[in-house]
Design a protein around this motif. Structure first.
Motif, PDB file in Angstrom:
ATOM      1  N   LEU A 155      12.408  81.632-133.452  1.00 48.54           N
ATOM      2  CA  LEU A 155      11.432  80.591-133.148  1.00 48.54           C
ATOM      3  C   LEU A 155      10.012  81.001-133.533  1.00 48.54           C
ATOM      4  CD1 LEU A 155      10.994  77.799-131.896  1.00 48.54           C
ATOM      5  CD2 LEU A 155      10.810  78.908-129.650  1.00 48.54           C
ATOM      6  N   TYR A 156       9.724  82.318-133.584  1.00 48.56           N
ATOM      7  CA  TYR A 156       8.370  82.800-133.858  1.00 48.56           C
ATOM      8  C   TYR A 156       7.822  82.282-135.200  1.00 48.56           C
ATOM      9  CZ  TYR A 156       4.535  86.065-134.765  1.00 48.56           C
ATOM     10  OH  TYR A 156       3.311  86.610-135.069  1.00 48.56           O
ATOM     11  N   PRO A 157       8.493  82.484-136.344  1.00 44.80           N
ATOM     12  CA  PRO A 157       7.946  81.955-137.603  1.00 44.80           C
ATOM     13  C   PRO A 157       7.969  80.437-137.670  1.00 44.80           C
ATOM     14  CG  PRO A 157      10.114  82.885-137.992  1.00 44.80           C
ATOM     15  CD  PRO A 157       9.750  83.234-136.589  1.00 44.80           C
ATOM     16  N   VAL A 158       8.891  79.813-136.951  1.00 44.82           N
ATOM     17  CA  VAL A 158       8.943  78.345-136.937  1.00 44.82           C
ATOM     18  C   VAL A 158       7.691  77.783-136.264  1.00 44.82           C
ATOM     19  CG1 VAL A 158      10.208  76.344-136.069  1.00 44.82           C
ATOM     20  CG2 VAL A 158      11.464  78.308-136.970  1.00 44.82           C
ATOM     21  N   LEU A 159       7.315  78.355-135.116  1.00 47.12           N
ATOM     22  CA  LEU A 159       6.108  77.908-134.421  1.00 47.12           C
ATOM     23  C   LEU A 159       4.867  78.167-135.273  1.00 47.12           C
ATOM     24  CD1 LEU A 159       6.808  79.097-130.751  1.00 47.12           C
ATOM     25  CD2 LEU A 159       6.837  76.752-131.625  1.00 47.12           C
ATOM     26  N   SER A 160       4.853  79.307-135.965  1.00 48.20           N
ATOM     27  CA  SER A 160       3.714  79.623-136.823  1.00 48.20           C
ATOM     28  C   SER A 160       3.591  78.609-137.960  1.00 48.20           C
ATOM     29  CB  SER A 160       3.864  81.035-137.384  1.00 48.20           C
ATOM     30  OG  SER A 160       2.756  81.389-138.173  1.00 48.20           O
ATOM     31  N   ARG A 161       4.693  78.311-138.609  1.00 51.29           N
ATOM     32  CA  ARG A 161       4.685  77.336-139.715  1.00 51.29           C
ATOM     33  C   ARG A 161       4.301  75.951-139.203  1.00 51.29           C
ATOM     34  NH1 ARG A 161       4.794  77.055-145.419  1.00 51.29           N
ATOM     35  NH2 ARG A 161       5.555  74.987-145.948  1.00 51.29           N
ATOM     36  N   LEU A 222       0.884  95.655-139.687  1.00 54.87           N
ATOM     37  CA  LEU A 222       1.077  95.335-141.097  1.00 54.87           C
ATOM     38  C   LEU A 222       2.267  94.415-141.317  1.00 54.87           C
ATOM     39  CD1 LEU A 222       0.168  95.685-143.971  1.00 54.87           C
ATOM     40  CD2 LEU A 222       1.434  97.839-144.100  1.00 54.87           C
ATOM     41  N   THR A 223       3.388  94.667-140.634  1.00 55.47           N
ATOM     42  CA  THR A 223       4.580  93.852-140.862  1.00 55.47           C
ATOM     43  C   THR A 223       4.393  92.427-140.363  1.00 55.47           C
ATOM     44  OG1 THR A 223       5.556  94.662-138.795  1.00 55.47           O
ATOM     45  CG2 THR A 223       6.169  95.798-140.823  1.00 55.47           C
ATOM     46  N   PHE A 224       3.785  92.250-139.182  1.00 56.66           N
ATOM     47  CA  PHE A 224       3.571  90.896-138.687  1.00 56.66           C
ATOM     48  C   PHE A 224       2.505  90.169-139.501  1.00 56.66           C
ATOM     49  CE2 PHE A 224       5.814  92.382-134.870  1.00 56.66           C
ATOM     50  CZ  PHE A 224       6.622  91.284-134.631  1.00 56.66           C
ATOM     51  N   TRP A 225       1.527  90.903-140.009  1.00 55.67           N
ATOM     52  CA  TRP A 225       0.527  90.289-140.891  1.00 55.67           C
ATOM     53  C   TRP A 225       1.186  89.807-142.186  1.00 55.67           C
ATOM     54  CZ3 TRP A 225      -1.547  92.192-145.659  1.00 55.67           C
ATOM     55  CH2 TRP A 225      -2.640  91.482-146.132  1.00 55.67           C
ATOM     56  N   THR A 231       4.564  83.167-144.143  1.00 61.38           N
ATOM     57  CA  THR A 231       4.867  81.908-143.467  1.00 61.38           C
ATOM     58  C   THR A 231       4.025  80.764-143.999  1.00 61.38           C
ATOM     59  OG1 THR A 231       5.481  83.117-141.455  1.00 61.38           O
ATOM     60  CG2 THR A 231       4.994  80.786-141.204  1.00 61.38           C
ATOM     61  N   ALA A 232       2.828  81.066-144.518  1.00 64.02           N
ATOM     62  CA  ALA A 232       1.976  80.016-145.071  1.00 64.02           C
ATOM     63  C   ALA A 232       2.493  79.496-146.402  1.00 64.02           C
ATOM     64  CB  ALA A 232       0.543  80.541-145.240  1.00 64.02           C
ATOM     65  N   ALA A 233       3.357  80.253-147.068  1.00 67.67           N
ATOM     66  CA  ALA A 233       3.846  79.856-148.388  1.00 67.67           C
ATOM     67  C   ALA A 233       5.349  79.616-148.431  1.00 67.67           C
ATOM     68  CB  ALA A 233       3.484  80.926-149.424  1.00 67.67           C
ATOM     69  N   LEU A 234       6.099  80.172-147.476  1.00 69.53           N
ATOM     70  CA  LEU A 234       7.549  80.048-147.455  1.00 69.53           C
ATOM     71  C   LEU A 234       7.987  79.429-146.134  1.00 69.53           C
ATOM     72  CD1 LEU A 234       8.415  83.616-148.803  1.00 69.53           C
ATOM     73  CD2 LEU A 234       8.346  81.501-150.138  1.00 69.53           C
ATOM     74  N   THR A 235       9.156  78.818-146.134  1.00 70.01           N
ATOM     75  CA  THR A 235       9.668  78.230-144.908  1.00 70.01           C
ATOM     76  C   THR A 235      10.250  79.319-144.006  1.00 70.01           C
ATOM     77  OG1 THR A 235      11.870  77.850-145.853  1.00 70.01           O
ATOM     78  CG2 THR A 235      10.229  76.100-146.133  1.00 70.01           C
ATOM     79  N   PRO A 236      10.400  79.038-142.684  1.00 63.27           N
ATOM     80  CA  PRO A 236      10.904  80.057-141.763  1.00 63.27           C
ATOM     81  C   PRO A 236      12.258  80.638-142.149  1.00 63.27           C
ATOM     82  CG  PRO A 236       9.964  78.219-140.551  1.00 63.27           C
ATOM     83  CD  PRO A 236       9.982  77.807-141.983  1.00 63.27           C
ATOM     84  N   GLY A 237      13.156  79.795-142.661  1.00 60.62           N
ATOM     85  CA  GLY A 237      14.471  80.288-143.059  1.00 60.62           C
ATOM     86  C   GLY A 237      14.381  81.312-144.169  1.00 60.62           C
ATOM     87  N   VAL A 238      13.505  81.059-145.159  1.00 61.36           N
ATOM     88  CA  VAL A 238      13.336  81.998-146.270  1.00 61.36           C
ATOM     89  C   VAL A 238      12.694  83.287-145.786  1.00 61.36           C
ATOM     90  CG1 VAL A 238      12.254  82.365-148.510  1.00 61.36           C
ATOM     91  CG2 VAL A 238      13.195  80.127-147.954  1.00 61.36           C
ATOM     92  N   VAL A 239      11.664  83.164-144.934  1.00 59.65           N
ATOM     93  CA  VAL A 239      10.966  84.347-144.421  1.00 59.65           C
ATOM     94  C   VAL A 239      11.930  85.257-143.662  1.00 59.65           C
ATOM     95  CG1 VAL A 239       9.233  85.125-142.763  1.00 59.65           C
ATOM     96  CG2 VAL A 239       8.687  83.284-144.356  1.00 59.65           C
TER      97      VAL A 239
END
Length: 291
Positions: A155-161, A222-225, A231-239
């Motif tokens: 859910l984390y990258p989904v909320l970010s996107r 670094l990894t979360f950055w 996430t700004a360029a790819l969808t959560p599934g791809v990330v």
């Protein structure tokens, strides 16, 4: 994200070098170090101070991080390593489904098929490691709790996107990373203070402290950055699909340390993961950048 996968894969041997310390409190310290490293970069942004709606979303993202780490540390004593590794391969597919629910994933069959292929390969690597270590696949309360943690991680990258798409989050990846890690660290730390003896941190050695600083700066900040930038360029599934490369990196490190463990049992999973990643990078084009 390739750099992200390498950094995450390298972090597991580093964690293995540390003494046995309270894991939740250690994670809170790790996030605090990460935030300290990100602060000079994040502070430059004009949107550093979050708005009310942004703060609520940051709190939800922090809760996702806290939920995953809390579930992982609790499940480590109640579930087998093979079961946890097997459940973790569901994260990209979960991220895709959650992304479809919030309309940040495009319709189509190609990405789900590639994610499923990568999951099969990662599962093969997990089974190979479990077979060599004598692990058993099971499902009980520990596995159920860890699966809930996997949902939080997805859910984390989904909320970010979604926050970027709706204008609730700023363009700066450093700001998004700083506040989500900061609030996540507060929640993990509060849980650690309630459940773990604080005095055990006094057993930390100079080596432990040096490794903790490395993990905080390289394996958290670094990894979360990098993930937030992607996430700004790819969808959560791809990330999240790049997580399939993490066990592959760990496998390579294992072979470097113990060449005698190389065997055919690792081959099917490795080839399947590599095929899935090639298909992902070849067929999935970055979506219009958000923010």
């Amino acid at each position: 994200m390739l750099v992200w996968a390498i950094l995450v894969g390298l972090s597991f041997p580093v964690v293995g070098l540390m003494s046995e310390l309270p894991p939740l409190l250690l994670t809170a310290l790790r996030f605090a170090i990460a935030c300290a490293g990100l602060y000079p970069l994040a502070r430059r942004s004009a949107n550093f101070v979050p708005r009310r709606q942004s703060l609520l979303l940051y709190a939800l993202m922090g809760a996702c991080l806290a939920g995953f780490f809390a579930a992982m540390f609790w499940a480590a004593h109640h579930a087998t390593a093979l079961s946890m590794a097997t459940l973790y391969v569901t994260v990209p597919l979960l991220a895709f489904l959650l992304g479809r629910g919030l309309r940040v994933e495009a319709q189509g069959w190609r990405l789900p098929a590639i994610l499923a292929l990568g999951a099969v390969g990662a599962l093969g690597l997990a089974v190979a490691e479990g077979w060599q270590q004598g692990g058993e696949l099971s499902f009980g309360l520990g596995e159920a709790v860890f699966f809930a943690g996997c949902l939080s991680s997805a859910l984390y990258p989904v909320l970010s996107r979604w926050g970027l798409a709706t204008g609730r989050l700023p363009e700066s990846a450093a700001v998004r990373t700083f506040w989500s890690l900061g609030l996540g660290g507060v929640l993990v730390g509060a849980l650690g203070l309630a459940t773990e003896p604080l005095e055990h941190l006094a057993n930390m050695t100079a080596l432990d402290l040096a490794l903790l600083v490395y993990l905080g700066l390289c394996s958290s900040a670094l990894t979360f950055w990098l993930m937030q930038r992607a996430t700004a360029a790819l969808t959560p599934g791809v990330v999240t699909a790049y997580g399939y490369l993490v066990p592959f990196v760990s496998m390579l490190l294992l072979f470097i340390r113990s060449p005698q463990q190389i065997g055919w049992v690792w081959l099917p999973g490795s080839l399947t993961v590599l095929l899935a990643m090639v298909l992902l990078m070849r067929h999935e084009r970055p979506s219009p950048r958000l923010g």
